[in-house]
Write a protein that holds these residues in place. Structure first.
Motif, PDB file in Angstrom:
ATOM      1  N   LYS A 252      -4.417  -0.349  -4.198  1.00 20.44           N
ATOM      2  CA  LYS A 252      -3.356  -0.703  -3.262  1.00 20.44           C
ATOM      3  C   LYS A 252      -2.791  -2.068  -3.635  1.00 20.44           C
ATOM      4  CE  LYS A 252      -5.626   1.676   0.558  1.00 20.44           C
ATOM      5  NZ  LYS A 252      -6.224   1.527   1.881  1.00 20.44           N
ATOM      6  N   ARG A 253      -1.674  -2.399  -3.047  1.00 19.62           N
ATOM      7  CA  ARG A 253      -1.100  -3.734  -3.249  1.00 19.62           C
ATOM      8  C   ARG A 253      -2.056  -4.790  -2.722  1.00 19.62           C
ATOM      9  NH1 ARG A 253       5.326  -3.800  -2.932  1.00 19.62           N
ATOM     10  NH2 ARG A 253       5.686  -1.776  -3.929  1.00 19.62           N
TER      11      ARG A 253
ATOM     12  N   SER B 110       1.063  -1.800  -7.012  1.00 21.02           N
ATOM     13  CA  SER B 110      -0.249  -1.498  -7.581  1.00 21.02           C
ATOM     14  C   SER B 110      -0.022  -0.745  -8.889  1.00 21.02           C
ATOM     15  CB  SER B 110      -1.058  -0.641  -6.619  1.00 21.02           C
ATOM     16  OG  SER B 110      -0.480   0.654  -6.533  1.00 21.02           O
TER      17      SER B 110
ATOM     18  N   GLU C 291       1.342   2.676  -8.173  1.00 21.44           N
ATOM     19  CA  GLU C 291       2.767   2.653  -7.823  1.00 21.44           C
ATOM     20  C   GLU C 291       3.632   2.422  -9.061  1.00 21.44           C
ATOM     21  OE1 GLU C 291       3.313   0.845  -3.447  1.00 21.44           O
ATOM     22  OE2 GLU C 291       2.301  -0.501  -4.856  1.00 21.44           O
TER      23      GLU C 291
END
Length: 173
Positions: free
Chosen positions: A126-127, A136, A139
């Motif tokens: 995740k970010r 991320s 992403e």
């Protein structure tokens, strides 16, 4: 995995006490570069085979291995330039001496927020809360690029369990 032979067996010679810290790496470039995302970096590398370079804190370091993962996954070639530590490697990225680099998040937040270095992605699922605007790896299109080094505390094998529990409690506190 990096050394053919070690003087110890990490699984047999140590007993784990606790994990101390874990953090993602950040794929970065200089503001002087024409790419601002991992796909753009990869496109630039494909357009200019053997022309781009990446900095690391040394051969076999996490920063080196993360970039090797990117290169293998994307099928690109980048010249590895190893430095004696993360600071000189990131100075080379900021100066534009190399086109990209990877380093641990904690050491880069200041330079990123100051605009001296451009983050392309964090290597976590995740970010990062410290860099909420940075995608991320997943992403950015690279879900296999989840790399979060961790540092832990161990004791010699055979350490009494009560002592291991005491050390664990003290370190967690």
């Amino acid at each position: 995995y990096l050394f053919a032979k070690l003087p110890y067996d990490a699984l047999k010679d140590f007993v784990p006490v606790t994990q101390l810290v874990s953090f993602p790496q950040v794929v970065v470039t200089s503001p002087k570069q024409n790419f601002k995302t991992v796909p753009e970096l990869i496109a630039a590398a494909k357009a200019q085979p053997d022309k781009l370079a990446h900095a690391s804190s040394g051969a076999g370091s996490t920063s080196h291995l993360v970039m090797e993962l990117i290169k293998a996954d994307a099928g690109i070639k980048l010249t590895h330039v190893g430095y004696r530590g993360g600071a000189p490697a990131m100075q080379a990225v900021m100066a534009g001496d190399v086109q990209a680099g990877v380093e641990g998040l904690p050491s880069l937040v200041g330079q990123i927020k100051a605009g001296a270095i451009v983050p392309l992605a964090v290597t976590s699922l995740k970010r990062s809360p410290q860099l909420p605007d940075v995608p991320s790896a997943a992403e950015a299109g690279y879900p296999a690029l989840v790399v979060q080094p961790w540092f832990g505390f161990g004791a010699p094998a055979g350490t009494p369990p009560a002592l291991v529990q005491k050390m664990h409690a003290a370190l967690v506190k």
